[in-house]
Write a protein that holds these residues in place. Structure first.
Motif, PDB file in Angstrom:
ATOM      1  N   ALA A 145      51.218  49.754  48.328  1.00 55.53           N
ATOM      2  CA  ALA A 145      51.233  49.354  46.924  1.00 55.53           C
ATOM      3  C   ALA A 145      51.356  47.848  46.793  1.00 55.53           C
ATOM      4  O   ALA A 145      50.718  47.222  45.919  1.00 55.53           O
ATOM      5  CB  ALA A 145      52.389  50.046  46.199  1.00 55.53           C
ATOM      6  N   LEU A 146      52.179  47.233  47.647  1.00 61.84           N
ATOM      7  CA  LEU A 146      52.351  45.785  47.610  1.00 61.84           C
ATOM      8  C   LEU A 146      51.034  45.068  47.869  1.00 61.84           C
ATOM      9  O   LEU A 146      50.661  44.138  47.136  1.00 61.84           O
ATOM     10  CB  LEU A 146      53.392  45.367  48.645  1.00 61.84           C
ATOM     11  N   PHE A 147      50.300  45.504  48.880  1.00 58.30           N
ATOM     12  CA  PHE A 147      49.044  44.847  49.208  1.00 58.30           C
ATOM     13  C   PHE A 147      47.970  45.142  48.166  1.00 58.30           C
ATOM     14  O   PHE A 147      47.123  44.284  47.894  1.00 58.30           O
ATOM     15  CB  PHE A 147      48.582  45.241  50.611  1.00 58.30           C
ATOM     16  N   ALA A 148      47.983  46.329  47.580  1.00 53.37           N
ATOM     17  CA  ALA A 148      47.046  46.611  46.494  1.00 53.37           C
ATOM     18  C   ALA A 148      47.337  45.709  45.297  1.00 53.37           C
ATOM     19  O   ALA A 148      46.415  45.187  44.658  1.00 53.37           O
ATOM     20  CB  ALA A 148      47.142  48.083  46.086  1.00 53.37           C
ATOM     21  N   GLY A 149      48.628  45.493  45.003  1.00 61.12           N
ATOM     22  CA  GLY A 149      48.991  44.586  43.922  1.00 61.12           C
ATOM     23  C   GLY A 149      48.597  43.146  44.222  1.00 61.12           C
ATOM     24  O   GLY A 149      48.117  42.424  43.337  1.00 61.12           O
ATOM     25  N   LEU A 150      48.794  42.721  45.470  1.00 66.40           N
ATOM     26  CA  LEU A 150      48.386  41.371  45.857  1.00 66.40           C
ATOM     27  C   LEU A 150      46.874  41.203  45.783  1.00 66.40           C
ATOM     28  O   LEU A 150      46.372  40.130  45.443  1.00 66.40           O
ATOM     29  CB  LEU A 150      48.879  41.058  47.270  1.00 66.40           C
ATOM     30  N   CYS A 151      46.149  42.260  46.112  1.00 67.20           N
ATOM     31  CA  CYS A 151      44.688  42.232  45.993  1.00 67.20           C
ATOM     32  C   CYS A 151      44.282  41.974  44.545  1.00 67.20           C
ATOM     33  O   CYS A 151      43.415  41.137  44.266  1.00 67.20           O
ATOM     34  CB  CYS A 151      44.101  43.546  46.500  1.00 67.20           C
ATOM     35  N   LEU A 152      44.911  42.686  43.619  1.00 66.46           N
ATOM     36  CA  LEU A 152      44.600  42.504  42.200  1.00 66.46           C
ATOM     37  C   LEU A 152      44.981  41.106  41.737  1.00 66.46           C
ATOM     38  O   LEU A 152      44.240  40.466  40.983  1.00 66.46           O
ATOM     39  CB  LEU A 152      45.335  43.553  41.376  1.00 66.46           C
ATOM     40  N   ALA A 153      46.145  40.618  42.180  1.00 74.54           N
ATOM     41  CA  ALA A 153      46.611  39.298  41.751  1.00 74.54           C
ATOM     42  C   ALA A 153      45.708  38.188  42.289  1.00 74.54           C
ATOM     43  O   ALA A 153      45.282  37.292  41.532  1.00 74.54           O
ATOM     44  CB  ALA A 153      48.053  39.077  42.212  1.00 74.54           C
ATOM     45  N   THR A 154      45.404  38.234  43.593  1.00 76.78           N
ATOM     46  CA  THR A 154      44.545  37.191  44.167  1.00 76.78           C
ATOM     47  C   THR A 154      43.126  37.281  43.632  1.00 76.78           C
ATOM     48  O   THR A 154      42.453  36.264  43.455  1.00 76.78           O
ATOM     49  CB  THR A 154      44.537  37.284  45.701  1.00 76.78           C
ATOM     50  N   GLY A 155      42.668  38.510  43.364  1.00 78.73           N
ATOM     51  CA  GLY A 155      41.342  38.663  42.779  1.00 78.73           C
ATOM     52  C   GLY A 155      41.262  38.054  41.387  1.00 78.73           C
ATOM     53  O   GLY A 155      40.258  37.429  41.018  1.00 78.73           O
ATOM     54  N   SER A 156      42.343  38.216  40.607  1.00 73.43           N
ATOM     55  CA  SER A 156      42.375  37.627  39.270  1.00 73.43           C
ATOM     56  C   SER A 156      42.397  36.101  39.341  1.00 73.43           C
ATOM     57  O   SER A 156      41.709  35.416  38.566  1.00 73.43           O
ATOM     58  CB  SER A 156      43.598  38.138  38.510  1.00 73.43           C
ATOM     59  N   ILE A 157      43.195  35.571  40.278  1.00 71.87           N
ATOM     60  CA  ILE A 157      43.250  34.103  40.444  1.00 71.87           C
ATOM     61  C   ILE A 157      41.892  33.567  40.871  1.00 71.87           C
ATOM     62  O   ILE A 157      41.442  32.517  40.393  1.00 71.87           O
ATOM     63  CB  ILE A 157      44.332  33.742  41.481  1.00 71.87           C
ATOM     64  N   TRP A 158      41.219  34.285  41.750  1.00 70.91           N
ATOM     65  CA  TRP A 158      39.887  33.893  42.207  1.00 70.91           C
ATOM     66  C   TRP A 158      38.864  34.037  41.082  1.00 70.91           C
ATOM     67  O   TRP A 158      37.941  33.232  40.944  1.00 70.91           O
ATOM     68  CB  TRP A 158      39.501  34.766  43.398  1.00 70.91           C
ATOM     69  N   GLY A 159      39.043  35.055  40.257  1.00 69.09           N
ATOM     70  CA  GLY A 159      38.064  35.319  39.204  1.00 69.09           C
ATOM     71  C   GLY A 159      38.047  34.294  38.097  1.00 69.09           C
ATOM     72  O   GLY A 159      36.997  34.055  37.482  1.00 69.09           O
ATOM     73  N   ARG A 160      39.202  33.666  37.822  1.00 74.77           N
ATOM     74  CA  ARG A 160      39.253  32.730  36.686  1.00 74.77           C
ATOM     75  C   ARG A 160      38.273  31.570  36.836  1.00 74.77           C
ATOM     76  O   ARG A 160      37.459  31.327  35.936  1.00 74.77           O
ATOM     77  CB  ARG A 160      40.691  32.219  36.509  1.00 74.77           C
ATOM     78  N   PRO A 161      38.271  30.827  37.943  1.00 72.20           N
ATOM     79  CA  PRO A 161      37.290  29.743  38.067  1.00 72.20           C
ATOM     80  C   PRO A 161      35.879  30.227  38.399  1.00 72.20           C
ATOM     81  O   PRO A 161      34.898  29.537  38.123  1.00 72.20           O
ATOM     82  CB  PRO A 161      37.853  28.875  39.198  1.00 72.20           C
ATOM     83  N   THR A 162      35.777  31.421  39.011  1.00 73.80           N
ATOM     84  CA  THR A 162      34.473  31.922  39.442  1.00 73.80           C
ATOM     85  C   THR A 162      33.734  32.632  38.314  1.00 73.80           C
ATOM     86  O   THR A 162      32.530  32.426  38.109  1.00 73.80           O
ATOM     87  CB  THR A 162      34.647  32.882  40.639  1.00 73.80           C
ATOM     88  N   TRP A 163      34.440  33.501  37.582  1.00 72.27           N
ATOM     89  CA  TRP A 163      33.820  34.296  36.524  1.00 72.27           C
ATOM     90  C   TRP A 163      34.121  33.763  35.125  1.00 72.27           C
ATOM     91  O   TRP A 163      33.495  34.176  34.158  1.00 72.27           O
ATOM     92  CB  TRP A 163      34.307  35.747  36.582  1.00 72.27           C
ATOM     93  N   GLY A 164      35.150  32.916  35.042  1.00 67.63           N
ATOM     94  CA  GLY A 164      35.569  32.443  33.730  1.00 67.63           C
ATOM     95  C   GLY A 164      36.583  33.340  33.059  1.00 67.63           C
ATOM     96  O   GLY A 164      36.929  33.140  31.892  1.00 67.63           O
ATOM     97  N   THR A 165      37.118  34.347  33.780  1.00 65.18           N
ATOM     98  CA  THR A 165      38.108  35.257  33.221  1.00 65.18           C
ATOM     99  C   THR A 165      38.984  35.788  34.334  1.00 65.18           C
ATOM    100  O   THR A 165      38.534  35.937  35.481  1.00 65.18           O
ATOM    101  CB  THR A 165      37.442  36.433  32.483  1.00 65.18           C
ATOM    102  N   TYR A 166      40.239  36.092  34.001  1.00 68.83           N
ATOM    103  CA  TYR A 166      41.140  36.651  34.998  1.00 68.83           C
ATOM    104  C   TYR A 166      40.868  38.133  35.257  1.00 68.83           C
ATOM    105  O   TYR A 166      41.184  38.643  36.324  1.00 68.83           O
ATOM    106  CB  TYR A 166      42.605  36.507  34.534  1.00 68.83           C
ATOM    107  N   TRP A 167      40.317  38.804  34.273  1.00 67.24           N
ATOM    108  CA  TRP A 167      40.154  40.252  34.421  1.00 67.24           C
ATOM    109  C   TRP A 167      38.864  40.717  33.773  1.00 67.24           C
ATOM    110  O   TRP A 167      38.457  40.203  32.722  1.00 67.24           O
ATOM    111  CB  TRP A 167      41.333  40.995  33.787  1.00 67.24           C
ATOM    112  N   GLN A 168      38.236  41.676  34.395  1.00 67.41           N
ATOM    113  CA  GLN A 168      37.038  42.300  33.861  1.00 67.41           C
ATOM    114  C   GLN A 168      37.104  43.789  34.216  1.00 67.41           C
ATOM    115  O   GLN A 168      37.380  44.144  35.359  1.00 67.41           O
ATOM    116  CB  GLN A 168      35.778  41.673  34.470  1.00 67.41           C
ATOM    117  N   TRP A 169      36.854  44.644  33.239  1.00 68.60           N
ATOM    118  CA  TRP A 169      36.947  46.083  33.494  1.00 68.60           C
ATOM    119  C   TRP A 169      35.673  46.589  34.166  1.00 68.60           C
ATOM    120  O   TRP A 169      34.946  47.411  33.624  1.00 68.60           O
ATOM    121  CB  TRP A 169      37.209  46.839  32.194  1.00 68.60           C
ATOM    122  N   ASP A 170      35.409  46.075  35.345  1.00 63.62           N
ATOM    123  CA  ASP A 170      34.248  46.560  36.091  1.00 63.62           C
ATOM    124  C   ASP A 170      34.693  47.615  37.101  1.00 63.62           C
ATOM    125  O   ASP A 170      35.884  47.925  37.232  1.00 63.62           O
ATOM    126  CB  ASP A 170      33.501  45.399  36.743  1.00 63.62           C
TER     127      ASP A 170
END
Length: 241
Positions: free
Chosen positions: A100-125
């Motif tokens: 669960a910890l690593f799944a949560g870290l995956c979501l957190a790092t993905g959101s941090i990566w997504g902000r400059p890359t996609w322009g948003t922290y989260w996308q319901w894809d």
């Protein structure tokens, strides 16, 4: 070399796991440290994503271990349901928290990566949503396992849940193939990668390091759970006597 059936004996398992745990822990820490240093200082920036690409050295291992953790729970649960190995349910429960910890870290790092890359922290894809569902499935498993242990159950209900939850794994794996979403397609395969080798090479160190670190955490938690079970059994015998 002890057999699988021999290792199902808690005493034999603890005898092997006790010296193995620090070896895995420190080897993992060393690989994570080297890979992170190399990824931050020895690789070029990506021509499109710039410096933000460096988060892949953390994000990819957390995504891998978030899924691998549940795969381990499913396998251990299946073993328990079929053969009733005494360590199988302990292994599944010990894996849930770090998974669960690593799944949560995956979501957190993905959101941090997504902000400059996609322009948003989260996308319901498909990829993000299915990974979020896996995180909640982990939480549900831990709550169910705790409730089952408190009422003195035989562990079958959490084991069935562990096997059933594995349906999410192929959905996560192939979501970027099945649906046209914001998340990029598969970048790293078994035989080839779309990421340039000059950027990719530190990832193998952090990936291996986090995997060893994860294994060390699981072993530590298994030893703790076995010690708790042993102490509780002793208290029950004392109460009866």
């Amino acid at each position: 070399m002890p057999s699988i059936h021999a290792l199902a004996n808690p005493a034999r398992f603890v005898k092997l796991a006790t010296p193995l745990t620090p070896v895995l822990f420190w080897a993992g820490a060393a690989l994570i440290g080297f890979g992170s240093w190399a990824g931050l200082t020895q690789t070029p920036a990506d021509y499109l994503q710039g410096e933000t690409v460096r988060i892949l050295y953390i994000h990819v291992p957390t995504a891998w271990l978030g899924m691998a953790g549940w795969s381990s729970i499913a396998v251990a649960s299946l073993i328990y349901l079929i053969w009733r190995h005494p360590l199988a349910t302990v292994a599944a429960r010990a894996t849930a928290m770090p998974g669960a910890l690593f799944a949560g870290l995956c979501l957190a790092t993905g959101s941090i990566w997504g902000r400059p890359t996609w322009g948003t922290y989260w996308q319901w894809d498909g990829r993000l949503t299915s990974m979020l569902l896996l995180f909640f499935v982990y939480i549900g498993y831990m709550a169910l396992a705790r409730a089952e242990a408190e009422r003195g159950g035989d562990g079958r209900i959490p084991a069935i849940y562990g096997v059933a939850g594995s349906v999410l794994l192929p959905i996560i794996r192939y979501s970027v193939v099945w649906w046209n979403t914001l998340h990029q397609g598969q970048s790293i395969g078994l035989t080839k990668s779309s990421i340039d080798a000059s950027i990719l090479w530190p990832l193998w160190f952090t990936l291996g390091g986090f995997t060893l670190f994860f294994a060390a955490i699981v072993l530590m938690r298994m030893r703790t759970l076995l010690a708790i079970n042993k102490a509780e059994a002793r208290l029950r015998r004392m109460a009866r006597g």
